[in-house]
Enzyme design. Structure first.
Site, PDB file in Angstrom:
ATOM      1  CE  LYS A  97      -4.363   0.562   2.099  1.00  0.00           C
ATOM      2  NZ  LYS A  97      -5.241   0.318   3.642  1.00  0.00           N
TER       3      LYS A  97
HETATM    4  C1  E4P Z   1      -8.449   0.801   3.676  1.00  0.00           C
HETATM    5  O1  E4P Z   1      -7.469   0.117   2.861  1.00  0.00           O
HETATM    6  C2  E4P Z   1      -8.484   2.329   5.127  1.00  0.00           C
HETATM    7  O2  E4P Z   1      -7.283   1.985   4.933  1.00  0.00           O
HETATM    8  C3  E4P Z   1      -9.578   1.660   5.190  1.00  0.00           C
HETATM    9  O3  E4P Z   1     -10.793   1.384   4.523  1.00  0.00           O
HETATM   10  C4  E4P Z   1      -9.834   3.632   6.018  1.00  0.00           C
HETATM   11  O4  E4P Z   1     -11.521   3.209   6.593  1.00  0.00           O
HETATM   12  P1  E4P Z   1     -10.970   4.521   7.990  1.00  0.00           P
HETATM   13  O5  E4P Z   1     -11.102   6.119   7.382  1.00  0.00           O
HETATM   14  O6  E4P Z   1     -12.639   4.230   8.719  1.00  0.00           O
HETATM   15  O7  E4P Z   1     -10.454   4.148   9.057  1.00  0.00           O
END
Ligand code: E4P
Length: 272
Positions: A97
């Site tokens: 990521k």
């Molecule tokens: C996934 O890839 C993201 O990091 C995650 O969905 C972020 O979610 P949040 O905005 O609820 O922290």
């Protein structure tokens, strides 16, 4: 639509895979921190490498996103390669990521570092999940750089729109896909009227030009938003465990269960 579980909690991940509804896993530094703290609080010895290996094993052949914590191009590249090398031989399902833009403010000079790293990792055959997408334009550049996955953060868009409008809200509160008016004006961020609107526009651009990237509707906070993500044509939705559980619940289902169980004919139940 594929469903990924948005968690670094091994118990949640295991359940989601046992239930047969998970097609992958996404983690981020905050999710990992929460999971690690839970392990430590439970008095468990934590070897982070073994912990992550176990997650990858549970996920089998399905993709698992592990995020870099470095913020420079060199740092993200080195860390991304290192994490990939560490795990991919054992499981062959890890993707890295990378934030679309690792700068902390407008004045920083690192805006293109994420894009550069996406291109370099992709050229080496390392799949990338491009994260922290808040505009369709960012998604377009991530697709051009070769990202395998692109993650627009729907819930955080809704948070931002509500916060800027001075509203009080819970993160799990539903926000309409078509947006909301305040004092006769549609709340928007450069033409984006909701998190789901962002997801839809990212999907449209990917489809219109035939990019290979898959859109992961991310930062989803409730079941209705998940439904709208599914209808948007997003290839994947990454969901917190709580949302996955909520998706099965309905008061009429409970009511139906009570009525059906009250009507059981003993001879039928005991049919041998
Ligand atoms: C996934 O890839 C993201 O990091 C995650 O969905 C972020 O979610 P949040 O905005 O609820 O922290």
């Amino acid at each position: 639509m594929k469903i990924f579980i948005d968690s670094a909690d091994i118990d949640e991940i295991k359940l989601a895979f046992d239930w047969g509804i998970a097609d992958g896993v996404t983690t981020n530094p905050s999710l990992l921190k929460a999971a690690v703290n839970r392990q430590i609080k439970a008095g468990k010895n934590l070897d982070i490498r073994e912990y992550l290996k176990s997650i990858l094993e549970i996920a089998g052949k399905t993709p698992v996103s592990l995020e870099v914590t470095e913020t420079s191009a060199e740092g993200m590249l080195e860390q991304g390669e290192r994490i990939y090398d560490m795990f991919h031989q054992a499981s062959n399902n890890v993707n890295i990521k990378i934030p679309v833009n690792p700068a902390f403010q407008n004045e920083d000079t690192t805006h293109f570092d994420g894009i550069k790293v996406i291109k370099k990792l992709t050229e080496q055959g390392i799949p990338v999940n491009c994260t922290l997408i808040f505009s369709p334009e960012q998604a377009l550049l991530a697709a051009k750089a070769g990202a395998t996955f692109i993650s627009p953060f729907a819930g955080r868009v809704d948070d931002d729109l509500r916060k800027n409008a001075g509203e009080e809200f819970q993160k799990s509160d539903y926000y309409p896909a078509e947006g909301r008016e305040k004092n006769g004006k549609l709340l928007e961020d450069n033409g984006i009227v909701s998190g789901i609107d962002l997801v839809c526009k990212c999907v449209d651009i990917i489809e219109l030009y035939g990019y290979k990237s898959e859109i992961i509707a991310a930062s989803l906070r409730n079941t209705r938003q998940t439904r709208e993500a599914a209808l948007s044509g997003a290839h994947i939705a990454t969901l917190p465990f709580g949302v996955i559980k909520d998706m099965l619940k309905h008061h009429k289902t409970y009511e139906g269960m009570k009525a059906f169980t009250a009507d059981i004919v003993e001879e039928y139940a005991n049919l041998k």
